[in-house]
Scaffold this motif. Structure first.
Motif: not given
Ligand code: NAD
Length: 265
Positions: A162-177
């Motif tokens: 779950g902690v790794a998936k939170a990092a993954l979802e934040a990565s999605v936002r930074y990559l999208a940006f």
């Protein structure tokens, strides 16, 4: 004509017929995309090649995401296969040592387990995006990863994943940006529980499936076809205005608060 006609997609994360990546590959093939695949190791090579043969006969390349040299080699090979680039990257990769995804959060948690879960399940998205970036220039590129509700809620047994998936979802936002100005969209699907090899490692998984079946608004668990169809849409030009999002394909389970109350009491 399918809505992915003329698109080229790299599919990672097939380990069996039940893999979510297999559902995505089937939907993308049906909608007209040309596919290439990666396999984690020699043991999985023939399984991935079997899927590839059924879905247009595209090439399969080795990829262990813990090895930078393999990531470089993958995109070099892909650049030779598709010299004018490709459009879609599917990241369907996750791993945490079994002892870390059963029992209490702290029980199986070590510095090594934490690092490994984050390296394979979260960092690898950005590593693959970096490799894909030059090959996606001048096209309407789309990158898609797979997440789970445990990224945002404390769920029994999911623990460090779950902690790794939170990092993954934040990565999605930074990559999208960061990749948006180059015409590359980045999204995640937060899928409901599905019986796959990776899921089998999660403590009490059968009970999780039963709970979701009984409580999700659609009163069933989702399938790899449900996820595949949504993935095909999100990676197509039909979704050209959507980036940085986590889209739930979970039969509505995420909207629930308290359930199962007996009103007569
Ligand atoms: P799966 O076991 O079929 O797929 C997991 C894939 O990860 C495998 O293909 C495996 O080869 C790959 N992988 C693991 N370590 C790797 C490494 N070092 N290098 C390259 N590849 C590696 O299981 P799945 O459920 O289809 O998982 C796909 C994605 O979906 C994962 O990110 C998972 O967390 C996510 N997801 C699954 C569920 C579920 O209930 N099954 C729900 C939500 C999200």
């Amino acid at each position: 004509m399918g809505f992915l006609q003329g698109k080229r997609a790299l599919i990672t994360g097939i380990a069996s017929q039940r893999s979510i990546a297999n559902g995505i590959a089937e939907a993308m093939h049906r909608e007209g995309a040309e596919l290439a695949f990666s396999y984690q190791n020699e043991k999985l090579k023939s399984r991935v090649e079997e899927v590839a043969a059924k879905l247009g006969g595209g090439p399969s390349f080795p990829l262990d995401v813990t090895d930078d040299a393999q990531i470089d080699a993958l995109f070099a090979a892909l650049g030779q296969h598709w010299p004018d680039g490709f459009d879609i990257l599917i990241h369907a990769i996750a791993y945490a040592p079994r002892e870390a995804i059963a029992g209490g959060f702290l029980d199986g948690l070590t510095r090594e387990n934490f690092a490994m879960a984050h390296d394979i399940s979260a960092y690898s998205l950005s590593a693959l995006a970096r490799g894909a970036r030059p090959l996606m220039q001048g096209r309407q590129g789309a990158i898609l990863t797979l997440s789970y509700l445990g990224a945002e809620r404390a769920l029994q047994s999911y623990n460090v994943m779950g902690v790794a998936k939170a990092a993954l979802e934040a990565s999605v936002r930074y990559l999208a940006f960061n990749l948006g100005p180059e015409g590359i969209r980045v999204n995640a699907i937060s899928a409901g529980p599905i019986k796959t090899l990776a899921a089998a490692g999660i403590g009490g998984f059968r009970k999780i499936l039963g709970h979701v079946e009984a409580n999700a608004p659609i009163r069933r668990t989702v399938t790899i076809e449900d996820v595949g169809n949504a993935a095909a849409f999100l990676c197509s030009d039909l979704a050209s205005g959507i980036t940085g999002e986590v889209t739930y394909v979970d039969g509505g389970y995420n909207i629930l608060g308290m359930t199962g109350l007996d009103e007569s009491e």
